[in-house]
Each structure stands twice: as C-alpha cells, then as structure tokens.
Scaffold this motif. Structure first.
Motif, mmCIF file in Angstrom:
data_model
loop_
_atom_site.group_PDB
_atom_site.id
_atom_site.type_symbol
_atom_site.label_atom_id
_atom_site.label_comp_id
_atom_site.label_asym_id
_atom_site.label_seq_id
_atom_site.Cartn_x
_atom_site.Cartn_y
_atom_site.Cartn_z
ATOM 1 N N THR A 67 12.778 2.258 -6.605
ATOM 2 C CA THR A 67 11.429 1.859 -6.186
ATOM 3 C C THR A 67 11.462 0.919 -4.985
ATOM 4 O OG1 THR A 67 11.479 0.064 -7.814
ATOM 5 C CG2 THR A 67 10.470 2.150 -8.495
ATOM 6 N N ASN A 75 16.337 -1.382 -6.864
ATOM 7 C CA ASN A 75 15.449 -1.685 -7.982
ATOM 8 C C ASN A 75 14.834 -0.413 -8.552
ATOM 9 O OD1 ASN A 75 15.665 -4.612 -7.804
ATOM 10 N ND2 ASN A 75 14.526 -4.404 -5.886
ATOM 11 N N PRO A 77 12.218 1.160 -12.138
ATOM 12 C CA PRO A 77 11.200 0.728 -13.104
ATOM 13 C C PRO A 77 11.813 -0.098 -14.239
ATOM 14 C CG PRO A 77 10.856 3.009 -12.491
ATOM 15 C CD PRO A 77 12.170 2.614 -11.894
ATOM 16 N N SER A 80 14.740 0.679 -17.246
ATOM 17 C CA SER A 80 15.324 1.994 -16.959
ATOM 18 C C SER A 80 16.787 2.075 -17.374
ATOM 19 C CB SER A 80 15.229 2.294 -15.458
ATOM 20 O OG SER A 80 13.895 2.396 -15.032
ATOM 21 N N SER A 116 16.802 -3.234 -14.790
ATOM 22 C CA SER A 116 15.941 -2.608 -13.781
ATOM 23 C C SER A 116 16.543 -2.641 -12.383
ATOM 24 C CB SER A 116 14.566 -3.292 -13.768
ATOM 25 O OG SER A 116 14.715 -4.667 -13.455
ATOM 26 N N THR A 132 13.991 4.004 -1.851
ATOM 27 C CA THR A 132 13.069 4.836 -2.638
ATOM 28 C C THR A 132 13.665 6.219 -2.900
ATOM 29 O OG1 THR A 132 11.938 5.560 -0.628
ATOM 30 C CG2 THR A 132 11.026 3.640 -1.777
#
Length: 332
Positions: A67, A75, A77, A80, A116, A132
């Motif tokens: 993310t 990083n 969610p 995770s 996370s 991402t």
C-alpha cells in the motif's frame, strides 16, 4: 519436505532430462496458485569446477499488494502478516520478489517484518519500487536444503550422486565487491559433506536467487548436481550498478536453456563471459565461450549462444556503465 516427496525426488535422478519442466503441481500453501514443478540436473566430473545457480523457487509463502513504502520498508494492510515470521537470523531466511511495477522481477532479502510491513536489505531496489506493487515472499534455498546429507549415494544409483561424497567437494561463492576478475571462493568457501561431522558446515548459508556459485568436485568421483522446485512464473530481472567496472555472477533465472540474446543484460560495453569447468578457471579464458554486446550493431554477437539450465555466467561491465534494470526474456 514430506517423506513421499523425497522419494519422488530420488526417482527423478534417472528420469528427468536437463532443463525439462515436469507438468506436475507443486503445492504452495498460500494464496498463490500451485506452480509448475521443474527438475534440472548437471554433471560434475571429478576434478572440476562447475559454475551453477538455482533456477527454481521454493513454494510461495504469501502474495500481497503493498500500500506504501518508507525507505526500505514496504507497508501492507493491517494484520496481513505474522509479526516476525520472516525475520533474518544469522543469514537472511526469506526474500521478497517484486511481481509487477517498476521493480518487477527484482528481489531483496527480508531483514524484519511486522504484522503490516516488511523491511528489505537493498536500498537501490527499495528506491526503485513504487510501494504499491504486488510482491511474493519466498524462502531462500540454502546449502543445507540444496545439498542435504540424505542425497549422498546409496550405492545403487538411486540418490542424486554417482559415487561416494568425500571431503573434496566444496561450494565456492564470489565476492560482491565492485571489481573484476574475482576468484571463486572470494566470497567464502564451504565444505559439502565432511566425513568428520557428516553434514554441511554453515548449512543455513543462502544460495541467493539468480546468483552464480561454483561446485568444486575435488573428489575422485563423478557427481551430479540436482535442483527441483517451482518453475518461476514471474519476471526475472537484475539491477545493474552504474559507473563501476564490475563482474556480477548471474544465474540464468529459469530452469530451461536461454540464449545470450534473451538474457536481457545487453548494453554498450557489457560482456557475457562463460567459464570452462577447469579448476580455478578464469571467465572467458577459452576461445568461443563468451559473447558480448556490440554497440555498433545494437545486439549481442553470438546472440544464439546457449546459457544452459541451472548454469551461471559473468556479466562484465565497464566504468562507463549507465546502469539500470535488465529483464530476462521469459522462455516459456
């Protein structure tokens, strides 16, 4: 590995040809679908050095979409991951492979992880990543996993060697220093089967993805190198450092033969150098065993030169190297 899976590995010694993919599911135990099983062999004549790599993966531990990133930390969610599950020990144990985005095909070892986040050990690759992208976590192959004690000969040819293993077998790594003509063992020398203790010293030392190393068969017996696992279905890429004269010892990336032209590493001033299997041989020391990039023509001379499955080669660059990411042409 389960006991019945070990039995299958033993039988493959007689049936699997070099570089052939066996169309069988290799269970991953993660959200990633089971991959294609691959097994590759390589002869190790007595009294020789053989320049090899490990072109197969362990099963996927987890596949996630990042993310964001901060420095070398990716990083994800919340919740995770299992906190600390992929932390490094004496050596790194797990690594991240970038599946898409600007870093697609590259990998970096994991230092620590939280529930996370994952922190990797390569600042250059972290800088290239978008934060991402999709990533996968794999476990590193190690000296102990690729060369376990149970693969010594059973006197019937049913295991993965021919003849008895002796103290004459060693694994030699190359230094990752920014220099050329680095000798085998400059990055460490490790004894395979030591008759005094019966197992590999430093068994947890990783055999890094897409990286070449030398198996020195100093014994009087012909042996066989065997690797098996999940055939990579992802991109394979290398990050080439700019502005230094350097030799990088690279694996072919996939468990089938690729060509110099499809290696993806071409660029002005770069060379691919192969090695003979003579002990302590220098790369490119025999006529016709190397290829190079010709900037006047824009492609590799001898572009069809084969780089065989589970082999390795030297990527030589000059101080005028512009650097960047090189992606191997996927051969299947």
């Amino acid at each position: 590995m389960k006991r019945n899976e070990k039995g299958k590995f033993m039988k493959l010694r007689k049936t699997v040809a070099t570089g052939i993919l066996a169309l069988a599911a290799f269970a991953s135990g993660s959200a990633h679908a089971a991959g294609t099983f691959a097994a590759v062999t390589r002869d190790l004549p007595a009294g020789t050095d053989t320049f090899v790599s490990v072109p197969v993966n362990n099963s996927v531990e987890i596949e996630l979409n990042a993310t964001s990133k901060l420095g070398t930390t990716l990083n994800f969610p919340a919740a995770s991951l299992s906190d600390g599950a992929y932390n490094a020990g004496t050596f790194p144990i797990y690594y991240v492979r970038f599946i898409d985005g600007p870093a697609a095909g590259l990998w970096a070892s994991i230092t620590v992880n939280s529930a996370s986040s994952i922190t990797i050990d390569d600042t250059a690759i972290a800088a290239l990543a978008s934060g991402t992208e999709k990533i996968r976590v794999y476990k590193h192959h190690t000296l102990g996993s690729v060369f376990p004690s149970e693969r010594r000969d059973d006197s019937a040819g049913g295991k993965l060697t021919q003849g008895a293993i002796t103290n004459g077998v060693q694994i030699l790594f190359y230094s990752d220093a920014d220099s050329q003509n680095k000798g085998p063992g400059s990055g460490g020398i490790f004894t395979w089967f030591n008759s005094a203790v019966g197992f590999l010293t430093n068994a947890s030392r990783p055999l890094l993805p897409d990286t070449g190393f030398v198996i020195r068969n100093g014994s009087a017996h012909d042996l066989t190198y065997f690797t098996a696992g999940e055939a990579p279905d992802h991109p394979v890429a290398y990050l080439i450092k700019a502005g230094v004269a350097r030799d990088t010892h690279i694996g072919t990336g996939y468990p089938v033969t690729v060509t110099a032209g499809d290696s993806g590493v071409g660029g002005p001033g770069r060379q691919i150098l192969l090695q003979s299997n003579a002990a302590n041989s220098s790369p490119g020391n025999l006529p016709g065993i190397y290829t190079w990039f010709n900037p006047a023509l824009g492609f590799f001379t001898n572009a069809s030169k084969p780089l065989t499955a589970n082999s390795a080669y030297v990527l030589r660059q000059t101080a005028t190297e512009v650097g960047g990411k090189a992606t191997v042409v996927k051969p299947y």
